[in-house]
Design a protein around this motif. Sequence first.
Motif, PDB file in Angstrom:
ATOM      1  N   PHE A 197      20.208  -2.828  -9.029  1.00 59.65           N
ATOM      2  CA  PHE A 197      18.788  -3.059  -9.190  1.00 59.65           C
ATOM      3  C   PHE A 197      18.402  -2.739 -10.621  1.00 59.65           C
ATOM      4  O   PHE A 197      18.759  -1.696 -11.137  1.00 59.65           O
ATOM      5  CB  PHE A 197      17.988  -2.137  -8.256  1.00 59.65           C
ATOM      6  CG  PHE A 197      17.825  -2.679  -6.876  1.00 59.65           C
ATOM      7  CD1 PHE A 197      16.580  -2.952  -6.372  1.00 59.65           C
ATOM      8  CD2 PHE A 197      18.932  -2.916  -6.080  1.00 59.65           C
ATOM      9  CE1 PHE A 197      16.426  -3.429  -5.084  1.00 59.65           C
ATOM     10  CE2 PHE A 197      18.784  -3.394  -4.798  1.00 59.65           C
ATOM     11  CZ  PHE A 197      17.517  -3.650  -4.307  1.00 59.65           C
ATOM     12  N   LEU A 227      15.174  -1.982 -13.457  1.00 62.19           N
ATOM     13  CA  LEU A 227      14.032  -1.081 -13.357  1.00 62.19           C
ATOM     14  C   LEU A 227      12.935  -1.684 -12.501  1.00 62.19           C
ATOM     15  O   LEU A 227      12.216  -0.986 -11.808  1.00 62.19           O
ATOM     16  CB  LEU A 227      13.508  -0.742 -14.750  1.00 62.19           C
ATOM     17  CG  LEU A 227      14.508   0.027 -15.630  1.00 62.19           C
ATOM     18  CD1 LEU A 227      13.869   0.382 -16.948  1.00 62.19           C
ATOM     19  CD2 LEU A 227      14.996   1.273 -14.935  1.00 62.19           C
ATOM     20  N   ALA A 228      12.760  -2.975 -12.549  1.00 60.35           N
ATOM     21  CA  ALA A 228      11.783  -3.637 -11.664  1.00 60.35           C
ATOM     22  C   ALA A 228      12.493  -3.937 -10.363  1.00 60.35           C
ATOM     23  O   ALA A 228      13.457  -4.675 -10.309  1.00 60.35           O
ATOM     24  CB  ALA A 228      11.265  -4.922 -12.303  1.00 60.35           C
ATOM     25  N   VAL A 229      12.031  -3.327  -9.284  1.00 60.79           N
ATOM     26  CA  VAL A 229      12.748  -3.450  -8.021  1.00 60.79           C
ATOM     27  C   VAL A 229      12.671  -4.874  -7.495  1.00 60.79           C
ATOM     28  O   VAL A 229      11.666  -5.550  -7.651  1.00 60.79           O
ATOM     29  CB  VAL A 229      12.146  -2.471  -6.978  1.00 60.79           C
ATOM     30  CG1 VAL A 229      10.779  -2.916  -6.522  1.00 60.79           C
ATOM     31  CG2 VAL A 229      13.080  -2.339  -5.783  1.00 60.79           C
ATOM     32  N   PHE A 275      12.762   2.340  -2.704  1.00 62.83           N
ATOM     33  CA  PHE A 275      13.388   1.603  -3.802  1.00 62.83           C
ATOM     34  C   PHE A 275      12.418   1.440  -4.968  1.00 62.83           C
ATOM     35  O   PHE A 275      12.777   1.598  -6.141  1.00 62.83           O
ATOM     36  CB  PHE A 275      13.840   0.221  -3.327  1.00 62.83           C
ATOM     37  CG  PHE A 275      14.969   0.222  -2.326  1.00 62.83           C
ATOM     38  CD1 PHE A 275      15.807   1.312  -2.172  1.00 62.83           C
ATOM     39  CD2 PHE A 275      15.184  -0.891  -1.525  1.00 62.83           C
ATOM     40  CE1 PHE A 275      16.835   1.307  -1.254  1.00 62.83           C
ATOM     41  CE2 PHE A 275      16.216  -0.925  -0.608  1.00 62.83           C
ATOM     42  CZ  PHE A 275      17.037   0.181  -0.466  1.00 62.83           C
ATOM     43  N   THR A 276      11.172   1.113  -4.635  1.00 60.10           N
ATOM     44  CA  THR A 276      10.149   0.942  -5.668  1.00 60.10           C
ATOM     45  C   THR A 276       9.912   2.256  -6.418  1.00 60.10           C
ATOM     46  O   THR A 276       9.791   2.269  -7.648  1.00 60.10           O
ATOM     47  CB  THR A 276       8.825   0.459  -5.048  1.00 60.10           C
ATOM     48  OG1 THR A 276       9.052  -0.802  -4.425  1.00 60.10           O
ATOM     49  CG2 THR A 276       7.740   0.313  -6.098  1.00 60.10           C
ATOM     50  N   SER A 325      12.690   2.876  -8.917  1.00 59.70           N
ATOM     51  CA  SER A 325      12.580   1.992 -10.066  1.00 59.70           C
ATOM     52  C   SER A 325      11.470   2.447 -11.006  1.00 59.70           C
ATOM     53  O   SER A 325      11.629   2.427 -12.232  1.00 59.70           O
ATOM     54  CB  SER A 325      12.326   0.559  -9.605  1.00 59.70           C
ATOM     55  OG  SER A 325      13.462   0.050  -8.929  1.00 59.70           O
ATOM     56  N   ARG A 326      10.348   2.855 -10.436  1.00 61.48           N
ATOM     57  CA  ARG A 326       9.237   3.332 -11.266  1.00 61.48           C
ATOM     58  C   ARG A 326       9.603   4.599 -12.026  1.00 61.48           C
ATOM     59  O   ARG A 326       9.036   4.879 -13.088  1.00 61.48           O
ATOM     60  CB  ARG A 326       8.011   3.577 -10.396  1.00 61.48           C
ATOM     61  CG  ARG A 326       7.323   2.295  -9.935  1.00 61.48           C
ATOM     62  CD  ARG A 326       6.190   2.590  -8.973  1.00 61.48           C
ATOM     63  NE  ARG A 326       5.480   1.362  -8.612  1.00 61.48           N
ATOM     64  CZ  ARG A 326       4.595   1.282  -7.624  1.00 61.48           C
ATOM     65  NH1 ARG A 326       4.299   2.370  -6.892  1.00 61.48           N
ATOM     66  NH2 ARG A 326       3.993   0.131  -7.359  1.00 61.48           N
ATOM     67  N   ARG A 354      18.272   3.688 -12.332  1.00 60.70           N
ATOM     68  CA  ARG A 354      19.094   2.511 -12.035  1.00 60.70           C
ATOM     69  C   ARG A 354      19.964   2.834 -10.823  1.00 60.70           C
ATOM     70  O   ARG A 354      20.594   3.883 -10.759  1.00 60.70           O
ATOM     71  CB  ARG A 354      19.969   2.123 -13.225  1.00 60.70           C
ATOM     72  CG  ARG A 354      19.180   1.601 -14.416  1.00 60.70           C
ATOM     73  CD  ARG A 354      20.101   1.195 -15.569  1.00 60.70           C
ATOM     74  NE  ARG A 354      20.981   0.105 -15.182  1.00 60.70           N
ATOM     75  CZ  ARG A 354      22.317   0.154 -15.232  1.00 60.70           C
ATOM     76  NH1 ARG A 354      22.925   1.257 -15.633  1.00 60.70           N
ATOM     77  NH2 ARG A 354      23.040  -0.884 -14.858  1.00 60.70           N
TER      78      ARG A 354
END
Length: 229
Positions: A7, A9-11, A57-58, A61-62, A66
């Motif tokens: 993934f 950084l933007a999920v 997951f979000t 990423s925020r 990684r």
Amino acid sequence: MAFSRVFPLAVLALPLLLSACIFGSGSGDKRPAPTRPRGSPPITLNRPTPRETQQCFTDLSRAGVRFSAMPDRDYGGGCIVEGAVQLIDIGVPVGGIKGMRCPLARAFTGWVQYAVAPAARQILGSDLVRVDTFGTYVCRAIVGSPQASTKLSEHGRANAVDVSGFVLKDGRRITILKDWQNPDPAIHKFLETIHGSACRRFATVLSPNYNYVHRDHFHLDMGRGPFCA
């Protein structure tokens, strides 16, 4: 443990391979599903990704983490791993980790980034450059307790991580085994501080204060709690 693609950084909110239960034979059967024998070949489970897992997951990423999402697997013996990720980069190298359930990964990365790293800098005067662990997933019962022969460990769900030590930029290596009783006041304060922070982030925290089995690591899990020792 196999995992899927990385993934960024933007999920990417794509459905993952998630678990399905094995139900009893009768339509009204409420009995627990039979447990596959320990050591059975792992099977991949399939069902839609729960909303809370997608949110986790979000959150990772925020936080700039990684990671790679992993397929859900039944390894037999009650060891079922769901909603797990493989951490790739949390800002500090971490040794020994395999996959872990996403809520554990979220708590662990927050602890390292906002508790361990600042405490190393402020108390020990050196940056944190590595976290060492004894790993996450292993299909086994709890050890060192009266339930040892019967109750599945949170490690059997990839819902626990055992942290053994920390490496600093100045070359020092602080370990739970050799430094838990270290008379150096700075090292004592560092370990006391990060232990206290862990107790606020994880459901269960076990240190050398708990029993001899934990003399060389912090056990951190997101199972039942709160319990801190």
